[in-house]
Design a protein around this motif. Structure first.
Motif, PDB file in Angstrom:
ATOM      1  N   THR A  70      46.391   8.633  66.875  1.00 18.25           N
ATOM      2  CA  THR A  70      47.193   8.017  67.481  1.00 18.25           C
ATOM      3  C   THR A  70      48.784   8.526  67.749  1.00 18.25           C
ATOM      4  O   THR A  70      48.891   9.705  66.421  1.00 18.25           O
ATOM      5  CB  THR A  70      47.990   6.663  66.758  1.00 18.25           C
ATOM      6  N   LEU A  71      49.532   8.671  68.613  1.00 15.02           N
ATOM      7  CA  LEU A  71      50.362   9.371  68.476  1.00 15.02           C
ATOM      8  C   LEU A  71      51.819   9.118  68.835  1.00 15.02           C
ATOM      9  O   LEU A  71      51.674   7.879  69.870  1.00 15.02           O
ATOM     10  CB  LEU A  71      50.078  11.268  70.036  1.00 15.02           C
ATOM     11  N   ALA A  72      52.774   9.663  68.526  1.00 20.86           N
ATOM     12  CA  ALA A  72      54.288   9.186  69.030  1.00 20.86           C
ATOM     13  C   ALA A  72      54.542  10.120  70.382  1.00 20.86           C
ATOM     14  O   ALA A  72      53.983  10.853  70.516  1.00 20.86           O
ATOM     15  CB  ALA A  72      55.218   9.137  67.723  1.00 20.86           C
ATOM     16  N   VAL A  73      54.898   8.538  71.323  1.00 28.01           N
ATOM     17  CA  VAL A  73      55.709   9.656  72.055  1.00 28.01           C
ATOM     18  C   VAL A  73      57.947   9.412  71.905  1.00 28.01           C
ATOM     19  O   VAL A  73      57.940   8.241  72.012  1.00 28.01           O
ATOM     20  CB  VAL A  73      55.493   8.459  72.797  1.00 28.01           C
ATOM     21  N   VAL A  74      57.477  10.417  71.981  1.00 24.47           N
ATOM     22  CA  VAL A  74      59.093  10.752  71.958  1.00 24.47           C
ATOM     23  C   VAL A  74      59.752  11.361  73.292  1.00 24.47           C
ATOM     24  O   VAL A  74      59.747  12.360  73.589  1.00 24.47           O
ATOM     25  CB  VAL A  74      58.908  11.608  70.741  1.00 24.47           C
ATOM     26  N   THR A  75      61.001  10.568  73.470  1.00 25.78           N
ATOM     27  CA  THR A  75      62.232  11.160  74.584  1.00 25.78           C
ATOM     28  C   THR A  75      63.668  10.750  73.886  1.00 25.78           C
ATOM     29  O   THR A  75      63.395  10.183  73.207  1.00 25.78           O
ATOM     30  CB  THR A  75      61.766  10.468  75.615  1.00 25.78           C
ATOM     31  N   GLU A  76      64.204  12.033  73.645  1.00 28.41           N
ATOM     32  CA  GLU A  76      65.766  12.846  73.608  1.00 28.41           C
ATOM     33  C   GLU A  76      65.749  12.006  71.871  1.00 28.41           C
ATOM     34  O   GLU A  76      66.447  11.386  71.454  1.00 28.41           O
ATOM     35  CB  GLU A  76      66.455  11.460  73.971  1.00 28.41           C
ATOM     36  N   ALA A  77      64.641  12.279  71.138  1.00 30.96           N
ATOM     37  CA  ALA A  77      64.854  12.235  69.486  1.00 30.96           C
ATOM     38  C   ALA A  77      64.326  10.476  69.144  1.00 30.96           C
ATOM     39  O   ALA A  77      64.495   9.897  68.427  1.00 30.96           O
ATOM     40  CB  ALA A  77      66.310  12.829  68.695  1.00 30.96           C
ATOM     41  N   GLU A  78      63.760   9.580  70.466  1.00 30.89           N
ATOM     42  CA  GLU A  78      63.906   9.073  69.924  1.00 30.89           C
ATOM     43  C   GLU A  78      62.022   8.286  70.149  1.00 30.89           C
ATOM     44  O   GLU A  78      61.366   8.993  71.221  1.00 30.89           O
ATOM     45  CB  GLU A  78      64.848   7.477  70.808  1.00 30.89           C
ATOM     46  N   VAL A  79      61.167   7.113  69.476  1.00 33.10           N
ATOM     47  CA  VAL A  79      60.257   7.272  69.881  1.00 33.10           C
ATOM     48  C   VAL A  79      59.768   6.246  70.834  1.00 33.10           C
ATOM     49  O   VAL A  79      60.043   5.168  69.879  1.00 33.10           O
ATOM     50  CB  VAL A  79      60.086   6.748  68.034  1.00 33.10           C
ATOM     51  N   ILE A  80      59.793   6.046  71.636  1.00 37.78           N
ATOM     52  CA  ILE A  80      60.093   5.417  72.128  1.00 37.78           C
ATOM     53  C   ILE A  80      58.866   4.216  72.732  1.00 37.78           C
ATOM     54  O   ILE A  80      57.732   2.937  73.467  1.00 37.78           O
ATOM     55  CB  ILE A  80      60.166   5.025  73.966  1.00 37.78           C
ATOM     56  N   GLY A  81      57.439   4.614  72.049  1.00 31.28           N
ATOM     57  CA  GLY A  81      56.121   3.980  71.941  1.00 31.28           C
ATOM     58  C   GLY A  81      54.824   5.170  71.805  1.00 31.28           C
ATOM     59  O   GLY A  81      55.138   5.719  70.253  1.00 31.28           O
ATOM     60  N   THR A  82      53.614   4.555  71.398  1.00 29.10           N
ATOM     61  CA  THR A  82      52.476   5.417  71.104  1.00 29.10           C
ATOM     62  C   THR A  82      51.465   4.690  71.994  1.00 29.10           C
ATOM     63  O   THR A  82      51.508   4.119  72.346  1.00 29.10           O
ATOM     64  CB  THR A  82      51.770   4.567  69.932  1.00 29.10           C
TER      65      THR A  82
END
Length: 203
Positions: A70-82
């Motif tokens: 499972t990987l965290a999906v990060v954009t602009e320092a925010e985890v927006i999903g997995t």
């Protein structure tokens, strides 16, 4: 053991293991009813999300058949999903794709971009032969995402499982290593939804 060289990066995203510091971001979508519209589980309390984060934090590699990455999906320092891969069969070199995203970040192609990166890792680094994904028969957003990834619909199981007290259909999509396109030719940037497939919200 198969473990990505972290972080995985795309044009707009960073994919990395989930950590306990991600709890606030994870709570921001796990507490929303619309995220669980097509899953067997429901919105989570903060403590339930904490348990979910602890479980996901340990899923940083594929060590044996049955494991989940499972990987965290990060954009602009925010985890927006997995996004995740479940190693279904070592002999058949098969895995199942799952995903869940904050609906506030839909429509920008981010789910497609993240899932593309994980599929590419599975085919090129793990040597998988086949990756499949499933969704509720009425989960149109998830079905569209699977199609954008180049997956073809393999099955439509009619009334195949009990979903919140009613019999439900299930769609199965899949793609083979021989059918996989490189990320450069994949449909990055096309709009997608934040609705998860069934595996991604199982915790």
């Amino acid at each position: 053991m198969f473990r990505p060289t972290y972080p995985l990066r795309t044009a707009r995203l960073t994919l990395r293991p989930v950590t306990l510091h991600d709890l606030d971001d994870v709570c921001s979508w796990q507490g929303r009813p619309e995220v669980f519209r097509w899953t067997l589980s429901g919105p989570r309390t903060r403590e339930e999300s904490r348990s979910s984060v602890v479980a996901m934090a340990g899923e940083d590699a594929l060590r044996a058949e049955g494991d989940c990455l499972t990987l965290a999906v990060v954009t602009e320092a925010e985890v927006i999903g997995t996004v995740e891969l479940v190693w279904r069969s070592q002999t058949d070199r098969t895995a199942e794709l799952g995903y869940v995203f904050h609906p506030g970040h839909g429509g920008r192609g981010l789910a497609t971009e993240a899932a593309t990166a994980l599929l590419d890792w599975g085919f090129t680094e793990v040597g998988l032969h086949r990756i499949y994904a499933r969704c509720h028969g009425r989960n149109a957003a998830s079905a569209r995402l699977m199609a954008r990834l180049g997956m073809r619909q393999e099955a439509h199981h009619v009334e195949s499982y009990l979903f919140k007290g009613e019999w439900a259909d299930q769609l199965v999509y899949a793609i083979l290593a021989s059918e996989w396109a490189t990320p450069a030719s994949s449909p990055h940037g096309q709009p997608d939804g934040g609705t998860p497939g069934p595996r991604a919200s199982r915790r």
